[in-house]
Design a protein around this motif. Structure first.
Motif, PDB file in Angstrom:
ATOM      1  N   SER A 179      -6.447  19.934  -5.642  1.00  0.00           N
ATOM      2  CA  SER A 179      -7.158  20.873  -4.789  1.00  0.00           C
ATOM      3  C   SER A 179      -6.222  22.020  -4.479  1.00  0.00           C
ATOM      4  O   SER A 179      -5.046  21.811  -4.190  1.00  0.00           O
ATOM      5  N   HIS A 222     -16.014  25.174  -9.937  1.00  0.00           N
ATOM      6  CA  HIS A 222     -15.136  24.497  -8.989  1.00  0.00           C
ATOM      7  C   HIS A 222     -15.907  24.232  -7.701  1.00  0.00           C
ATOM      8  O   HIS A 222     -16.583  25.123  -7.187  1.00  0.00           O
ATOM      9  N   THR A 270      -5.580  25.763  -2.363  1.00  0.00           N
ATOM     10  CA  THR A 270      -5.983  26.519  -1.182  1.00  0.00           C
ATOM     11  C   THR A 270      -5.488  27.948  -1.287  1.00  0.00           C
ATOM     12  O   THR A 270      -4.319  28.186  -1.597  1.00  0.00           O
ATOM     13  N   ARG A 289      -9.421  18.825   0.999  1.00  0.00           N
ATOM     14  CA  ARG A 289      -8.473  18.400  -0.041  1.00  0.00           C
ATOM     15  C   ARG A 289      -8.977  17.177  -0.781  1.00  0.00           C
ATOM     16  O   ARG A 289      -8.631  16.954  -1.937  1.00  0.00           O
ATOM     17  N   ARG A 310     -13.032  18.939  -2.354  1.00  0.00           N
ATOM     18  CA  ARG A 310     -13.252  20.267  -2.922  1.00  0.00           C
ATOM     19  C   ARG A 310     -12.120  20.609  -3.891  1.00  0.00           C
ATOM     20  O   ARG A 310     -10.996  20.144  -3.742  1.00  0.00           O
ATOM     21  N   ASP A 311     -12.431  21.412  -4.875  1.00  0.00           N
ATOM     22  CA  ASP A 311     -11.414  21.866  -5.826  1.00  0.00           C
ATOM     23  C   ASP A 311     -10.706  23.111  -5.330  1.00  0.00           C
ATOM     24  O   ASP A 311      -9.508  23.289  -5.555  1.00  0.00           O
TER      25      ASP A 311
END
Length: 356
Positions: A119, A149, A121, A228, A231-232
């Motif tokens: 993941s 994604h 950010t 985390r 989600r990708d």
């Protein structure tokens, strides 16, 4: 082949260290040891389990280590009330008291190393008010979804006008910050993501229209933890005046984009914003937004700020008109903003993992 990350123990207590090394040997495992949060930081997030000794609980909290799953506070003998009080803000899932917890700790150390979810950010922050950070954030989230994604878009700026309006989602039902704050940060990750406004693979966390309060740090920590795991890509639109929640997002970010209009005063303002951002995220780059009334070049602005240039944007009058009608930026997948966001998402997802 690189070795998988090992369990991490953060302690300067020799007696506690001896106990945990003995338990690791009984579990057939090896552990990494860090005497303080400074030494622990590069290995903290990748470790399959993080054990924090009672002697380092307060230093780790002050250092702002990122919240992560499978964090355990470990103490010898009967811990004081202050240790139990610090467990929640530190993000600890358990408090393990030796010797009673020895069998349980052996089980934790004996399990196969758990690779963290892949993941990434991306934090976005305006170098000055009205820089266009929210539009860039929405565009990045849309292009991440286009690339298949699973994406979470976080609106963390209570004075930013609302990313739901940027997307045209103001009538999409779901949980907002006020509802999450009421949960005290204790939420089940799948339940949280399912409760937020979403369409397809894009999930949004934003504010109620009449909500002016900031984002509680506990709610931000819970959101980042859930994202985390599920989600990708996480895109966080942050306020220029950093609060505790924004600092958490910056610390979790693999990269931060500073959006700066191509103007002299905007560059000066961005330098002050950058001074706040740098202590919390090393990977910062600048996106320069035109027009340039004084003919400042994007590379000149990047050089002045001492940042790499992530990209530049020329004006898109048609996109501005679409936004007023409730059409999301990059909705058609064409134009300078879409092209830049597509490239930035690709760079984000293909860059080597850098430990925070």
């Amino acid at each position: 082949m690189p070795q998988p990350p090992r369990p991490l123990l953060v302690t300067a207590d020799d007696d506690l260290l001896d106990d945990l090394l003995r338990l690791a040997a009984a579990a057939g495992s090896e552990i990494d040891v860090a005497p303080d949060p400074v030494a622990a930081r590069p290995r903290f997030r990748p470790a399959p389990v993080a054990l924090i000794g009672a002697d380092q609980a307060e230093p780790c909290l002050r250092a702002g280590l990122p919240r992560r799953p499978r964090t355990v506070l470990v103490a010898r003998g009967a811990p004081g009330d202050e240790l139990w009080a610090i467990a929640e803000p530190l993000g600890a899932d358990h408090v393990a008291v030796l010797p009673e917890a020895e069998p349980w700790l052996i089980e934790q150390l004996a399990g196969p190393p758990r690779q963290p979810a892949v993941s990434r950010t991306l934090a976005v922050i305006g170098g000055r008010g009205g820089a266009g950070a929210s539009i860039l954030s929405a565009g990045l989230a849309a292009m991440a979804v286009e690339a298949r994604h699973r994406t979470l878009l976080i609106d963390a700026d209570p004075l930013g006008g609302g990313l739901d309006l940027v997307l045209g989602w103001e009538r999409v039902g779901g949980l907002r910050w006020s509802g999450l704050a009421g949960a005290g940060g204790r939420v089940d990750p799948p339940a949280l993501l399912g409760a937020l406004p979403h369409r397809g693979d894009l999930v949004l966390l934003s504010f109620d229209r009449d909500e002016l309060s900031g984002v509680p740090a506990e709610a931000m920590a819970a959101t980042l933890d859930a994202a985390r795991r599920g989600r990708d890509v996480i895109v966080a639109d942050l306020p220029r005046q950093l609060d505790d929640a924004a600092v958490l997002a910056l610390q979790a970010a693999d990269r931060t984009l500073l959006v700066v209009p191509a103007e002299l005063r905007a560059t000066a303002s961005a330098a002050r914003t950058l001074a706040q951002v740098r202590p919390h995220c090393e990977q910062v780059a600048v996106v320069v937004r035109g027009p340039a009334p004084g003919r400042l070049k994007p590379r000149e602005i990047a050089r002045t700020l001492g940042l790499p240039l992530a990209g530049s944007l020329r004006p898109e009058p048609a996109m501005c008109q679409d936004l007023e009608r409730g059409t999301a930026p990059t909705a058609g997948g064409k134009g300078p903003l879409a092209d830049l966001c597509r490239r930035l998402v690709t760079e984000l997802m293909t860059a080597p993992v850098v430990a925070a």
